[in-house]
Design a protein around this motif. Sequence first.
Motif, mmCIF file in Angstrom:
data_model
loop_
_atom_site.group_PDB
_atom_site.id
_atom_site.type_symbol
_atom_site.label_atom_id
_atom_site.label_comp_id
_atom_site.label_asym_id
_atom_site.label_seq_id
_atom_site.Cartn_x
_atom_site.Cartn_y
_atom_site.Cartn_z
ATOM 1 N N ASN A 1 0.947 -0.818 -0.099
ATOM 2 C CA ASN A 1 0.295 -0.271 -0.357
ATOM 3 C C ASN A 1 0.349 0.972 -0.181
ATOM 4 O OD1 ASN A 1 -2.128 -1.675 0.505
ATOM 5 N ND2 ASN A 1 -1.620 -1.594 2.271
ATOM 6 N N ALA A 2 1.872 1.293 -0.633
ATOM 7 C CA ALA A 2 3.175 2.282 -0.684
ATOM 8 C C ALA A 2 3.752 2.295 -2.209
ATOM 9 C CB ALA A 2 4.093 2.378 0.162
ATOM 10 N N ASN B 1 3.213 11.319 1.425
ATOM 11 C CA ASN B 1 2.048 11.698 1.658
ATOM 12 C C ASN B 1 0.288 11.063 2.010
ATOM 13 O OD1 ASN B 1 1.496 9.236 0.029
ATOM 14 N ND2 ASN B 1 2.192 8.955 -1.414
ATOM 15 N N LYS B 2 -0.431 12.055 1.787
ATOM 16 C CA LYS B 2 -1.468 11.560 2.401
ATOM 17 C C LYS B 2 -1.268 10.522 3.667
ATOM 18 C CE LYS B 2 -4.043 14.848 0.863
ATOM 19 N NZ LYS B 2 -5.556 15.178 -0.199
ATOM 20 N N GLN B 3 -1.350 9.101 2.749
ATOM 21 C CA GLN B 3 -1.190 7.688 3.040
ATOM 22 C C GLN B 3 -0.297 7.593 4.126
ATOM 23 O OE1 GLN B 3 -1.625 8.636 -0.435
ATOM 24 N NE2 GLN B 3 -3.666 8.298 0.324
ATOM 25 N N GLY B 4 1.037 8.346 3.823
ATOM 26 C CA GLY B 4 2.260 8.660 4.989
ATOM 27 C C GLY B 4 3.376 7.880 4.200
ATOM 28 N N ASN C 1 6.452 6.003 2.334
ATOM 29 C CA ASN C 1 6.733 4.732 2.114
ATOM 30 C C ASN C 1 7.917 4.154 2.706
ATOM 31 O OD1 ASN C 1 9.351 6.104 0.792
ATOM 32 N ND2 ASN C 1 8.956 4.886 -1.136
ATOM 33 N N ASN D 1 5.735 14.912 -0.336
ATOM 34 C CA ASN D 1 3.873 15.691 -0.521
ATOM 35 C C ASN D 1 4.421 16.493 -1.973
ATOM 36 O OD1 ASN D 1 1.472 15.264 2.047
ATOM 37 N ND2 ASN D 1 3.597 15.608 3.256
#
Length: 652
Positions: free
Chosen positions: A77-78, A118-121, A123, A173
């Motif tokens: 998920n990254a 980014n918004k997801q965290g 990597n 970001n």
Amino acid sequence: MRTRKQKIILASKITIATLLIMVVALFVFRNALLQQAIAKVSNKMEQDYNSNFSIKKASFIGLSGLSFSDIILVPKNADTLFHIHKLKTSVNLWRLLVGDVQLGTLEIENGYVQLVKNKQGRNFDAFLKKGDTTHSNEKRNYAKLGYRIISRLLNLVPTDMKVENLSFRVDDNGKKTTIIFQKLRLANKQLETSATIINKAYTQRIRIEGFADPRNKKADIRLFNIDTGAVKVTYLDERYNLKSSFDSIRLNIQNIDKSGGELHIDGFASIANLMINHPKIASKDVVIKNAKFDYRFLLGSDFISIDSNSTVQFNKIKFHPYLAYETEEDTIYKLKVAIPKMKAQDFIVSLPDGLFTHFQGMEAQGNFEYKLDFMFNKNKPNKLIFDSKLKKENLKITKYGEANLNKLNGEFVYRAIIQNVQQRPVLVGSSNPNYTPLDQISPYLQKCVLTSEDPSFFSHRGFINEAFKQSILKNIRTKKFSRGASTISMQLIKNVFLTREKTASRKLEEILLVYILENNRIASKERMLEVYFNIIEWGPNVYGIGEAAQFYFQKTPADLTLQECLFLATIIPKPKKFMWQFDNEGNLKSYAKQQQKFLGNLMLRRGILVPDDTTGQSIPLQLTGNAHSLLNIKVKDTVPVDSLAVEEPFEF
């Protein structure tokens, strides 16, 4: 019966045969063992780091060489962390047998490593997990730990290296920077690299070259721009609003050695034409033309330090720093700075451009030397040491720069600068009807202001070491600059010659100018205090005690009562917010009364006042001047309270 010689020969044959069988077995089954090792790594990445690790193809080259293609690491998920298309390497078999991985050669062709936030965290978050804490209470040996880390890292640096088209990408970001290594060569201990740095604002080509010997732990490397112009430090501008550049950097590592329980790291680093620009540092570009750091790092079982034999030099200024972090019994931080005897003029001309603009054009005679001793014990904070000593030898200012301190002795026009906007001019001198000589200012006001702002004004030389110590302690406790240590001398310099900008440049200039003012007796203490009373801000667009006495009480400064003087002294820190000390009926709030009572009692205890001075203090304070009109605003409960009007303890 076999002789001893025959037995030795037989044992040797058996050993050789066993080794040969092992080598043959290793050679026959090595590909299977390699695939097994890859599967083990892949499983660990999945189990421990929630990431997918894969190698499309892996094979041996000769006895100790390895070849890989399409090495990929993708956190789930990254974004992909890295993808190397082709990699060849060899390892030192003898070192491998004792558990050390030491690369001999390395070739990389096409690939990238990227760090994405980014918004997801991020990597790379999974790889920042804290290690095993089962031995967290065990005392760390910094020398052993440092040497182990350095040795392992250097073992991973091959003696021969060839890299083509490898890029490092940072995406914070949307703030993107890419460094592409078109070519990197390390052969016969000579390093040569050409790279391109790309971001949204510019593209530049850099080169890294020099000597590198990872096995003997030595290096001498330079970084500079292939094209004309300076090397811009990328990413920091967008991320931290810090603009910086340099012409070249040189890093020299002469020795890394562990002996006698201590790790020694010796060498030097230098930089040419370093430029930095940040709103917290200065309002202009700060330029250091030449700087060099001859370093000697020492790590022991319970300390990390920069040895006092180290030397920092920029332009003609040279000093010896000592920094230490100790954990033997308590956690202790130490800092010592020693500037050997040097010419004052050499010091002035060596000050970085842009950092000390008010010193440009200044000339001086004589010599000086300086020592600073600082120690902070985390477990015993009240035992903080702050000792600053300057030794002069025929030191004299012969010509002033932009800040002509002699201005204080005559008439001049003062214009406050608030948020970079010049305020109305105020004439400091007898031509101004509001100007008030010191002997026409109420002695009560002089005593109140000196007690609250600077009790030892007439005895110190611009600075109070104990105030600095208390300021440092509070700033450490609050982890921010929550308290200063300004004397009246420092406030005077800041107001008359400098701006109110909160920059390191302004504070450093303030310290140096105060020292020159106080230690060269340019103006008498009485004259300094007189100017101070006539220029400081006492309220909204109210400058000088002449205006203030009229604005608040319709009086001259000589006629002010003790109660009125206590009020005026307590509003100096926030003069534009004086109205918040009053309620809707125009009476002082309880916290404001307590502040003034505290100040009055302090002066009584110190013998500055006598009981007879306080007669009539019970009569409520009344504002009779124009200030009273600002008290008529009704504050509703739904209106947020001004953060500057929060009731705070009065501090001296």
